[in-house]
Design a protein around this motif. Structure first.
Motif, PDB file in Angstrom:
ATOM      1  N   VAL A  19     -20.036 -67.256  -3.574  1.00 58.99           N
ATOM      2  CA  VAL A  19     -18.953 -67.638  -4.483  1.00 58.99           C
ATOM      3  C   VAL A  19     -19.287 -67.041  -5.844  1.00 58.99           C
ATOM      4  O   VAL A  19     -20.285 -67.428  -6.467  1.00 58.99           O
ATOM      5  N   HIS A  20     -18.465 -66.107  -6.272  1.00 61.19           N
ATOM      6  CA  HIS A  20     -18.748 -65.361  -7.501  1.00 61.19           C
ATOM      7  C   HIS A  20     -17.972 -65.949  -8.674  1.00 61.19           C
ATOM      8  O   HIS A  20     -16.766 -65.738  -8.817  1.00 61.19           O
ATOM      9  N   LEU A  21     -18.685 -66.690  -9.510  1.00 57.81           N
ATOM     10  CA  LEU A  21     -18.097 -67.285 -10.709  1.00 57.81           C
ATOM     11  C   LEU A  21     -18.590 -66.630 -11.997  1.00 57.81           C
ATOM     12  O   LEU A  21     -17.971 -66.798 -13.044  1.00 57.81           O
ATOM     13  N   ALA A  22     -19.705 -65.924 -11.945  1.00 58.27           N
ATOM     14  CA  ALA A  22     -20.340 -65.402 -13.156  1.00 58.27           C
ATOM     15  C   ALA A  22     -19.396 -64.469 -13.910  1.00 58.27           C
ATOM     16  O   ALA A  22     -18.782 -63.579 -13.325  1.00 58.27           O
ATOM     17  N   ALA A  23     -19.288 -64.670 -15.211  1.00 58.32           N
ATOM     18  CA  ALA A  23     -18.402 -63.852 -16.040  1.00 58.32           C
ATOM     19  C   ALA A  23     -18.553 -64.271 -17.495  1.00 58.32           C
ATOM     20  O   ALA A  23     -19.061 -65.356 -17.791  1.00 58.32           O
ATOM     21  N   ILE A  24     -18.105 -63.410 -18.398  1.00 60.54           N
ATOM     22  CA  ILE A  24     -17.768 -63.873 -19.741  1.00 60.54           C
ATOM     23  C   ILE A  24     -16.499 -64.681 -19.568  1.00 60.54           C
ATOM     24  O   ILE A  24     -15.465 -64.165 -19.151  1.00 60.54           O
ATOM     25  N   ALA A  25     -16.579 -65.973 -19.862  1.00 58.88           N
ATOM     26  CA  ALA A  25     -15.613 -66.925 -19.316  1.00 58.88           C
ATOM     27  C   ALA A  25     -14.356 -67.134 -20.140  1.00 58.88           C
ATOM     28  O   ALA A  25     -13.405 -67.747 -19.647  1.00 58.88           O
ATOM     29  N   THR A  26     -14.319 -66.654 -21.362  1.00 60.19           N
ATOM     30  CA  THR A  26     -13.149 -66.910 -22.202  1.00 60.19           C
ATOM     31  C   THR A  26     -12.732 -65.645 -22.944  1.00 60.19           C
ATOM     32  O   THR A  26     -13.581 -64.831 -23.332  1.00 60.19           O
ATOM     33  N   PRO A  27     -11.445 -65.465 -23.168  1.00 57.75           N
ATOM     34  CA  PRO A  27     -10.966 -64.313 -23.938  1.00 57.75           C
ATOM     35  C   PRO A  27     -11.498 -64.343 -25.374  1.00 57.75           C
ATOM     36  O   PRO A  27     -11.662 -65.413 -25.957  1.00 57.75           O
ATOM     37  N   PHE A  28     -11.804 -63.166 -25.888  1.00 59.39           N
ATOM     38  CA  PHE A  28     -12.162 -62.961 -27.292  1.00 59.39           C
ATOM     39  C   PHE A  28     -13.490 -63.595 -27.702  1.00 59.39           C
ATOM     40  O   PHE A  28     -13.809 -63.651 -28.892  1.00 59.39           O
ATOM     41  N   SER A  29     -14.282 -64.068 -26.739  1.00 60.13           N
ATOM     42  CA  SER A  29     -15.593 -64.625 -27.083  1.00 60.13           C
ATOM     43  C   SER A  29     -16.639 -63.530 -27.269  1.00 60.13           C
ATOM     44  O   SER A  29     -17.707 -63.782 -27.833  1.00 60.13           O
ATOM     45  N   THR A  55     -18.503 -56.116 -18.576  1.00 56.20           N
ATOM     46  CA  THR A  55     -19.320 -57.142 -17.912  1.00 56.20           C
ATOM     47  C   THR A  55     -18.603 -57.732 -16.708  1.00 56.20           C
ATOM     48  O   THR A  55     -19.151 -57.808 -15.603  1.00 56.20           O
ATOM     49  N   ASN A  56     -17.360 -58.155 -16.900  1.00 55.70           N
ATOM     50  CA  ASN A  56     -16.658 -58.840 -15.820  1.00 55.70           C
ATOM     51  C   ASN A  56     -16.320 -57.925 -14.653  1.00 55.70           C
ATOM     52  O   ASN A  56     -16.388 -58.338 -13.484  1.00 55.70           O
ATOM     53  N   THR A  57     -15.960 -56.691 -14.944  1.00 54.37           N
ATOM     54  CA  THR A  57     -15.625 -55.777 -13.854  1.00 54.37           C
ATOM     55  C   THR A  57     -16.880 -55.312 -13.118  1.00 54.37           C
ATOM     56  O   THR A  57     -16.869 -55.183 -11.886  1.00 54.37           O
ATOM     57  N   GLU A  58     -17.969 -55.068 -13.849  1.00 54.93           N
ATOM     58  CA  GLU A  58     -19.223 -54.692 -13.184  1.00 54.93           C
ATOM     59  C   GLU A  58     -19.735 -55.832 -12.312  1.00 54.93           C
ATOM     60  O   GLU A  58     -20.209 -55.603 -11.192  1.00 54.93           O
ATOM     61  N   LEU A  59     -19.650 -57.052 -12.817  1.00 55.80           N
ATOM     62  CA  LEU A  59     -20.081 -58.195 -12.019  1.00 55.80           C
ATOM     63  C   LEU A  59     -19.298 -58.268 -10.712  1.00 55.80           C
ATOM     64  O   LEU A  59     -19.880 -58.432  -9.627  1.00 55.80           O
ATOM     65  N   ALA A  60     -17.985 -58.163 -10.794  1.00 55.48           N
ATOM     66  CA  ALA A  60     -17.163 -58.271  -9.593  1.00 55.48           C
ATOM     67  C   ALA A  60     -17.475 -57.153  -8.604  1.00 55.48           C
ATOM     68  O   ALA A  60     -17.630 -57.398  -7.398  1.00 55.48           O
ATOM     69  N   PHE A  61     -17.550 -55.940  -9.103  1.00 52.25           N
ATOM     70  CA  PHE A  61     -17.836 -54.814  -8.202  1.00 52.25           C
ATOM     71  C   PHE A  61     -19.212 -54.956  -7.572  1.00 52.25           C
ATOM     72  O   PHE A  61     -19.373 -54.803  -6.347  1.00 52.25           O
ATOM     73  N   ASN A  62     -20.218 -55.242  -8.377  1.00 51.04           N
ATOM     74  CA  ASN A  62     -21.582 -55.295  -7.860  1.00 51.04           C
ATOM     75  C   ASN A  62     -21.754 -56.397  -6.822  1.00 51.04           C
ATOM     76  O   ASN A  62     -22.400 -56.204  -5.789  1.00 51.04           O
TER      77      ASN A  62
END
Length: 295
Positions: free
Chosen positions: A68-78, A87-94
């Motif tokens: 279950v892949h939840l890891a991400a920068i979790a909020t816009p503009f943070s 970060t978010n696209t690399e996490l999903a792809f990897n």
């Protein structure tokens, strides 16, 4: 026993998910670069999954049945736009690449309702309300774009792999401690979001209790092999995070929603989880009306 690896296990949703899955009998492996993964996890690893080698190493080390892949920068503009998107696209792809290559049977990827595009500075008008999975996505910032790319990444691997994939769009996640007054991911308390409609109105008053979102993911894991590969599901509360009907509140915050919002009478929310109810048999159990602790 199902071995389930949860990325972002120390996050707002990750903590509840680890507990929910452990209580359901899963052997949970928590992966997060920060501390805070619940003790119910059988193992915890602080891996940086933006590194493809580390992602493969994690999958090879633990050989999970489910990811279950939840890891991400979790909020816009943070963070800056480039960092958020990268970060978010690399996490999903990897994660998807490593999981499918290492023979993981089931993968669930977290997306976001923000892919729909509400809040765009140039204006936003919904095609219809309540919004379901068929509504066209119109991302306008790096965060919402990164989440749509994560969905498309998941779908691409679903087309090329024996691994079963799905994506979940959890609404504004409220952790248990936030009902008691802790700040939410926006920095406001739940009481403030209720008292000041302009705060919650930007995101169409959507929300879900982290435990309900965890229950939904738990059910999805169990049902995933019987679903079409690459499905996307909204997960939201059965009501809106608002004291008044959205038919009245939404047009005051977003005038372009006036015509579509006329259907949102009573406590009806702007996002529907009817697909999850129909295909998974899941419905949310918790509401701000039952969970909010005041004073």
């Amino acid at each position: 026993m199902t071995r389930t690896l949860v990325t972002g296990s120390a996050g707002r949703l990750g903590r509840s998910l680890v507990t929910t899955l452990a209580q359901a009998g899963h052997e949970v492996i928590g992966v997060d670069v920060t501390a805070g993964t619940p003790d119910e996890a059988a193992a915890i690893l602080p891996a940086d999954l933006t590194d493809l080698g580390e992602a493969y190493d994690v999958m090879a080390r633990f050989r999970p049945d489910v990811v279950v892949h939840l890891a991400a920068i979790a909020t816009p503009f943070s963070r800056t736009d480039g960092v958020t998107f990268r970060t978010n696209t690399e996490l999903a792809f990897n994660v998807c690449a490593a999981a499918s290559a290492c023979g993981v049977g089931r993968v669930v990827v977290a997306s976001s309702p923000t892919v729909i595009g509400y809040g765009a500075p140039s204006g936003w008008t919904p095609d219809y309300l309540p919004i379901d999975e068929e509504h066209p996505p119109r991302p306008w910032n790096s965060y919402s774009l990164s989440k749509l790319v994560a969905e498309q990444t998941m779908a691409a691997f679903a087309r090329r792999s024996d691994t079963r994939f799905a994506a979940v769009r959890p609404c504004f996640v409220v952790a248990p401690e936030e009902w008691a007054g802790a700040p939410t991911q926006s920095g406001h308390t739940i009481a403030e979001r209720l008292d000041r409609p302009e705060i919650a109105g930007v995101s169409l008053f959507n929300y879900i209790d982290a435990r309900d979102a965890s229950d939904m993911i738990s059910v999805l894991i169990e049902k995933l092999t019987g679903l079409p590969n690459g499905e996307v599901f909204f997960a939201g509360a059965a009501d809106a995070l608002a004291r008044d009907p959205l038919a009245d509140l939404l047009p005051a915050v977003m005038p372009a929603t006036r015509a579509a919002a006329t259907h949102l009478t009573g406590t009806r929310p702007a996002f529907t989880s009817a697909k999850a109810e129909r295909m998974l048999g899941w419905t949310p159990k918790r509401s701000w009306r039952t969970e909010l602790e005041i004073g």
